[in-house]
Design a protein around this motif. Structure first.
Motif, PDB file in Angstrom:
ATOM      1  N   UNK A  14       1.304 -11.501   2.586  1.00  0.00           N
ATOM      2  CA  UNK A  14       1.604 -11.044   3.938  1.00  0.00           C
ATOM      3  C   UNK A  14       1.455 -12.196   4.916  1.00  0.00           C
ATOM      4  N   UNK A  15       2.316 -12.221   5.912  1.00  0.00           N
ATOM      5  CA  UNK A  15       2.223 -13.247   6.949  1.00  0.00           C
ATOM      6  C   UNK A  15       0.898 -13.109   7.684  1.00  0.00           C
ATOM      7  N   UNK A  16       0.290 -14.234   8.039  1.00  0.00           N
ATOM      8  CA  UNK A  16      -1.002 -14.215   8.717  1.00  0.00           C
ATOM      9  C   UNK A  16      -0.868 -13.606  10.100  1.00  0.00           C
ATOM     10  N   UNK A  21      -9.233 -13.644   8.939  1.00  0.00           N
ATOM     11  CA  UNK A  21     -10.514 -13.701   8.221  1.00  0.00           C
ATOM     12  C   UNK A  21     -10.316 -13.426   6.737  1.00  0.00           C
ATOM     13  N   UNK A  22      -9.287 -12.625   6.388  1.00  0.00           N
ATOM     14  CA  UNK A  22      -9.001 -12.290   5.000  1.00  0.00           C
ATOM     15  C   UNK A  22      -7.550 -12.628   4.702  1.00  0.00           C
ATOM     16  N   UNK A  35      -0.943  -2.407   0.971  1.00  0.00           N
ATOM     17  CA  UNK A  35      -1.439  -3.594   1.652  1.00  0.00           C
ATOM     18  C   UNK A  35      -2.890  -3.772   1.227  1.00  0.00           C
ATOM     19  N   UNK A  36      -3.200  -4.910   0.595  1.00  0.00           N
ATOM     20  CA  UNK A  36      -4.554  -5.187   0.131  1.00  0.00           C
ATOM     21  C   UNK A  36      -5.080  -6.433   0.820  1.00  0.00           C
ATOM     22  N   UNK A  37      -6.362  -6.412   1.152  1.00  0.00           N
ATOM     23  CA  UNK A  37      -6.985  -7.579   1.774  1.00  0.00           C
ATOM     24  C   UNK A  37      -8.186  -8.030   0.946  1.00  0.00           C
ATOM     25  N   UNK A  80      -5.764  -1.993   3.009  1.00  0.00           N
ATOM     26  CA  UNK A  80      -5.696  -2.253   4.443  1.00  0.00           C
ATOM     27  C   UNK A  80      -4.575  -1.394   5.021  1.00  0.00           C
ATOM     28  N   UNK A  81      -4.897  -0.597   6.033  1.00  0.00           N
ATOM     29  CA  UNK A  81      -3.908   0.321   6.612  1.00  0.00           C
ATOM     30  C   UNK A  81      -2.961  -0.354   7.584  1.00  0.00           C
TER      31      UNK A  81
END
Length: 280
Positions: A14-16, A21-22, A35-37, A80-81
């Motif tokens: 995913x684009x920053x 932080x993650x 979406x996972x962090x 991550x939502x």
């Protein structure tokens, strides 16, 4: 979760966002997108290249595990939502140089002898402070630090010399050299070594402080990737892998030495490494 089968899924980075932080990854899991962090120090460049990963979970608490081809580590993740867009892929250029992190690790290794010297200096200071007023505890602690420094300094100096030579060779390099290699079977306490097929001859290569991911890629593919041209000491890695390790070429030998590896280096042997997630 480790009792479940791993699922091979398309994925990307995913684009920053505003807060980085993650690291975040987008996984296309059948009829949904996840979406996972998590903290992924070496994953983004490999994931952008492969565009897939191996997934377990997520469970009812939103926890998941991922693995990426080329790395041996399991990474814990959390659902991550928040929404995000995929990061644009860099063009695949032949001879893509190693990640800057790999060069930084080589340069840090070139100054590794400073840690042993600093330990000895601290020990000497503690012993001097323990002489007046007399403190048996300070004398014992200072003596232990001095002994530790005396035992580790020879290996630290030799390693720093190897890293310094590998750093100089890597800085002067402009491309990869791939060569066939056969690794010797690993034996406890012995150095990791193999035979490299150079044009017209076979030489022994030893890895004094092996990186687990680099060694695993070599063992899996039967190919060694040297950043630059073969020399006495080389920087070894793999395209897209953000790590470099040191290899020492010895043209006058065809098998590793019989003496055991110095005790200071045994804790880094790939055969002794465990995956933290599996240990837990």
């Amino acid at each position: 979760m480790l009792a479940q089968p791993w699922r091979r899924r398309p994925a990307t980075v995913a684009a920053a966002g505003e807060i980085a932080a993650f690291d975040r990854v987008i996984v296309f899991d059948e009829d949904r997108s996840l979406m996972l962090r998590g903290t992924l120090p070496d994953v983004p460049s490999l994931l952008l290249h492969h565009q897939e990963l191996f997934l377990v979970g997520p469970d009812e608490k939103g926890r998941a595990l991922i693995r990426v081809a080329g790395l041996c580590q399991i990474f814990p993740m959390k659902v991550d939502a928040r929404e995000a867009r995929p990061k644009e892929r860099e063009p695949g250029l032949p001879g893509h140089p190693p990640h800057a992190r790999g060069f930084r690790r080589l340069r840090r290794g070139a100054h590794g002898w400073l840690y042993a010297v600093a330990t000895g200096a601290v020990g000497a200071v503690v012993m001097l402070l323990g002489l007046w007023p007399l403190s048996p505890l300070a004398l014992v602690v200072g003596g232990v630090l001095l002994t530790l420094a005396a035992l580790t300094t020879p290996a630290a100096v030799q390693l720093s010399r190897y890293y310094s030579q590998a750093t100089a060779a890597a800085d002067a390099a402009t491309g990869w050299t791939s060569l066939p290699i056969t690794l010797f079977p690993w034996e406890p306490t012995n150095v990791v070594a193999g035979l490299v097929q150079l044009p017209g001859r076979t030489v022994l290569i030893q890895f004094p402080l092996p990186n687990l991911d680099v060694i695993a890629n070599i063992a899996d593919t039967g190919t060694i990737w040297i950043w630059g041209n073969p020399a006495d000491v080389v920087a070894v890695g793999a395209p897209q892998l953000p790590v470099l390790t040191v290899g020492v070429l010895q043209a006058d030998r065809d098998k590793p030495p019989e003496e055991p590896q110095p005790w200071l280096l045994r804790g880094n042997d790939p055969g002794l490494r465990e995956i933290p997630a599996l240990r837990r």
